[in-house]
Design an enzyme around this catalytic site. Structure first.
Site, PDB file in Angstrom:
ATOM      1  N   ARG A 186     -10.198   0.704  15.725  1.00  0.00           N
ATOM      2  CA  ARG A 186     -10.394   1.674  14.203  1.00  0.00           C
ATOM      3  C   ARG A 186     -11.805   1.101  13.810  1.00  0.00           C
ATOM      4  O   ARG A 186     -12.489   1.637  13.572  1.00  0.00           O
ATOM      5  CB  ARG A 186      -8.970   1.409  13.872  1.00  0.00           C
ATOM      6  CG  ARG A 186      -8.980   2.855  13.506  1.00  0.00           C
ATOM      7  CD  ARG A 186      -7.008   2.067  12.588  1.00  0.00           C
ATOM      8  NE  ARG A 186      -6.927   0.958  12.263  1.00  0.00           N
ATOM      9  CZ  ARG A 186      -5.323   0.405  11.674  1.00  0.00           C
ATOM     10  NH1 ARG A 186      -4.899   1.569  11.470  1.00  0.00           N
ATOM     11  NH2 ARG A 186      -5.798  -0.749  11.291  1.00  0.00           N
ATOM     12  N   MET A 219      14.428  23.059   2.965  1.00  0.00           N
ATOM     13  CA  MET A 219      13.281  23.081   1.413  1.00  0.00           C
ATOM     14  C   MET A 219      14.138  22.081   0.502  1.00  0.00           C
ATOM     15  O   MET A 219      13.867  21.119   0.238  1.00  0.00           O
ATOM     16  CB  MET A 219      12.537  23.901   0.769  1.00  0.00           C
ATOM     17  CG  MET A 219      11.812  22.932   0.074  1.00  0.00           C
ATOM     18  SD  MET A 219      10.748  24.274  -0.681  1.00  0.00           S
ATOM     19  CE  MET A 219       8.967  25.048   0.200  1.00  0.00           C
ATOM     20  N   LYS A 244       1.025  -1.491  -0.263  1.00  0.00           N
ATOM     21  CA  LYS A 244      -0.019   0.069  -0.063  1.00  0.00           C
ATOM     22  C   LYS A 244       1.336   1.534  -0.029  1.00  0.00           C
ATOM     23  O   LYS A 244       1.757   1.203   0.594  1.00  0.00           O
ATOM     24  CB  LYS A 244      -0.582   0.066   1.014  1.00  0.00           C
ATOM     25  CG  LYS A 244      -0.546   0.122   2.016  1.00  0.00           C
ATOM     26  CD  LYS A 244      -0.947  -0.051   3.669  1.00  0.00           C
ATOM     27  CE  LYS A 244      -0.418  -0.078   5.330  1.00  0.00           C
ATOM     28  NZ  LYS A 244      -1.182  -0.682   6.075  1.00  0.00           N
ATOM     29  N   TYR A 256      18.951  28.462   8.761  1.00  0.00           N
ATOM     30  CA  TYR A 256      17.678  28.990   9.345  1.00  0.00           C
ATOM     31  C   TYR A 256      17.282  29.055  11.159  1.00  0.00           C
ATOM     32  O   TYR A 256      17.803  27.904  11.250  1.00  0.00           O
ATOM     33  CB  TYR A 256      15.925  28.487   8.825  1.00  0.00           C
ATOM     34  CG  TYR A 256      16.357  28.540   7.740  1.00  0.00           C
ATOM     35  CD1 TYR A 256      15.619  30.857   7.069  1.00  0.00           C
ATOM     36  CD2 TYR A 256      16.281  27.622   6.336  1.00  0.00           C
ATOM     37  CE1 TYR A 256      15.408  30.219   5.595  1.00  0.00           C
ATOM     38  CE2 TYR A 256      15.628  27.422   5.493  1.00  0.00           C
ATOM     39  CZ  TYR A 256      15.217  29.128   4.695  1.00  0.00           C
ATOM     40  OH  TYR A 256      14.992  29.849   3.718  1.00  0.00           O
TER      41      TYR A 256
HETATM   42  C1  LIG Z   1       0.010  -2.015   6.997  1.00  0.00           C
HETATM   43  C2  LIG Z   1      -1.278  -2.781   6.963  1.00  0.00           C
HETATM   44  C3  LIG Z   1      -0.338  -3.916   7.628  1.00  0.00           C
HETATM   45  C4  LIG Z   1       1.302  -3.918   7.233  1.00  0.00           C
HETATM   46  O1  LIG Z   1       1.998  -3.919   8.875  1.00  0.00           O
HETATM   47  P1  LIG Z   1       3.255  -3.677   9.482  1.00  0.00           P
HETATM   48  O2  LIG Z   1       3.792  -3.408  10.456  1.00  0.00           O
HETATM   49  O3  LIG Z   1       4.305  -2.614   8.034  1.00  0.00           O
HETATM   50  O4  LIG Z   1       3.730  -5.206   8.780  1.00  0.00           O
HETATM   51  C5  LIG Z   1      -1.194  -5.317   7.968  1.00  0.00           C
HETATM   52  N1  LIG Z   1      -2.054  -5.883   7.910  1.00  0.00           N
HETATM   53  C6  LIG Z   1      -2.978  -4.183   7.870  1.00  0.00           C
HETATM   54  C7  LIG Z   1      -4.084  -4.475   8.079  1.00  0.00           C
HETATM   55  C8  LIG Z   1      -2.486  -3.040   7.741  1.00  0.00           C
HETATM   56  O5  LIG Z   1      -3.529  -1.487   7.210  1.00  0.00           O
END
Ligand SMILES: *Cc1c(COP(=O)(O)O)cnc(C)c1O
Length: 358
Positions: free
Chosen positions: A130, A302, A34, A254
């Site tokens: 969640r 930046m 993702k 800065y």
């Molecule tokens: C992003 C995600 C993972 C992967 O998590 P990591 O900590 O990067 O291994 C696994 N399961 C779900 C539901 C996620 O949203």
């Protein structure tokens, strides 16, 4: 050409995937790609794993379709399922797997005619609070989904909130809640994310979902022997583009956050927060210059940042700088910045990615 770039080592990615599988006692592993593979490039990473990964996981259908268009045929799981009912037909057509985490999604599934069966991963809220069904509602949701006749299998899944805390009992508490809520419901299970793959071998899981570990970063704040076997995939690097000699008492950058205490050589690196290097990096944050340890001095700008070359007389314009990678741990740097390696990687932008180990 500006020398800032991110090198992506696809061999290291494959090694990390194999390690995830080895640690999972025969479980199948969805490579989590993702958010553009945590900034590493989802298409290239999925292609590199195409011949060995059991499947992939992404956040949404847009990310999944990008992989399908690039020729990825393996199963792809949508970790939040669909956001509106109109996606369901595409999910069936493109043979995507779909998390269901809320009652409205079951209603949408019931209402929508589909061209084929879909595979559902039904999410239990075992304590993260969640998304997911509460334990007392889980079996009813499971049965309702089966009763639609539109699914070929329901995988039982949950997500850990604190698996990166190795001395915390919450993970085992979530496991017990999962086992109670899913008892008697047939189908495969999926519980383990990276910290659980690396640190909780006692948690059973037919499918594992490694993300951050594939990219070679540890999810733990402290040393963990298994995580030491991971190979960093991304090296963020650039070069020194300017050097100046300053007497004691001179400010750099800065806000004059850093002031020289001795006669100093300050190197300017073509890398800044617009590239994703964290602006909150403190004075002293580690950098490697031609393989020698040095440190950030002054606020990150930046497009540029400044490093101390006082003890590296051989370093100069053109010297190679590693901001993170095999020598500078992204996890360690993230910790110094009040962040996590996930965010450092996801924030990467502007710098071109170069791939090795096709
Ligand atoms: C992003 C995600 C993972 C992967 O998590 P990591 O900590 O990067 O291994 C696994 N399961 C779900 C539901 C996620 O949203």
């Amino acid at each position: 050409m500006r020398p800032a770039r991110a090198l992506i080592d696809l061999n290291a990615l494959r090694q990390n995937y194999r390690l995830a599988r080895e640690l999972s006692n025969g479980a199948r592993a969805l490579a989590v790609v993702k958010a553009d593979a945590y900034g590493h490039g989802a298409v290239r990473c999925a292609q590199a794993l195409m011949n060995e990964a059991d499947g992939f996981a992404v956040a949404c259908i847009e990310e999944a379709l990008e992989l399908r268009e690039a020729g990825i045929k393996a199963p792809i799981l949508l970790l939040e399922g669909f956001f509106e009912a109109s996606e369901l037909e595409l999910i069936a057509r493109h043979n995507l797997w779909c998390v269901i985490h809320s009652p409205w999604q079951i209603e949408a599934l019931e209402r929508t005619a589909l061209s084929g069966l879909i595979r559902v991963w039904l999410k239990l809220d075992s304590g993260m609070h969640r998304v997911g069904f509460f334990p007392e509602d889980y079996a009813a949701a499971y049965k309702r989904i089966k009763a639609t006749g539109k699914v070929d299998e329901v995988v039982k899944m949950t997500h850990f909130a604190r698996a990166d805390e190795l001395d915390c009992s919450a993970t085992i508490g979530q496991l017990k809640t999962f086992q109670r809520a899913t008892a008697g419901l047939e189908g495969a299970t999926s519980l383990r994310n990276s910290p659980a793959v690396l640190g909780w071998p006692e948690v059973p899981s037919d499918w594992v979902r490694p993300g951050i570990m594939l990219y070679g970063a540890t999810p733990f704040e402290t040393e963990q022997p298994v995580a030491d076997q991971l190979q960093p995939v991304m090296t963020l690097e650039s070069r020194i583009i300017s050097v100046r000699e300053l007497p004691p008492g001179e400010p750099v950058g800065y806000g004059a956050r850093f002031v020289t205490r001795q006669p100093s050589r300050i190197g300017v690196v073509a890398m800044g927060y617009a590239d994703g290097y964290p602006r909150h990096a403190p004075d002293g944050a580690p950098v490697m210059i031609d393989g020698h340890a040095s440190r950030l001095v002054g606020r990150v700008s930046m497009d540029m940042l400044t490093v101390d070359l006082t003890d590296l007389p051989q370093a100069g314009v053109g010297s190679q700088v590693e901001l993170w990678g095999r020598q500078v741990s992204a996890s360690q740097l993230a910790g110094l910045c009040g962040s996590i390696p996930y965010q450092l990687f996801c924030n990467l932008k502007r710098v071109p990615r170069q791939y090795m180990g096709e």
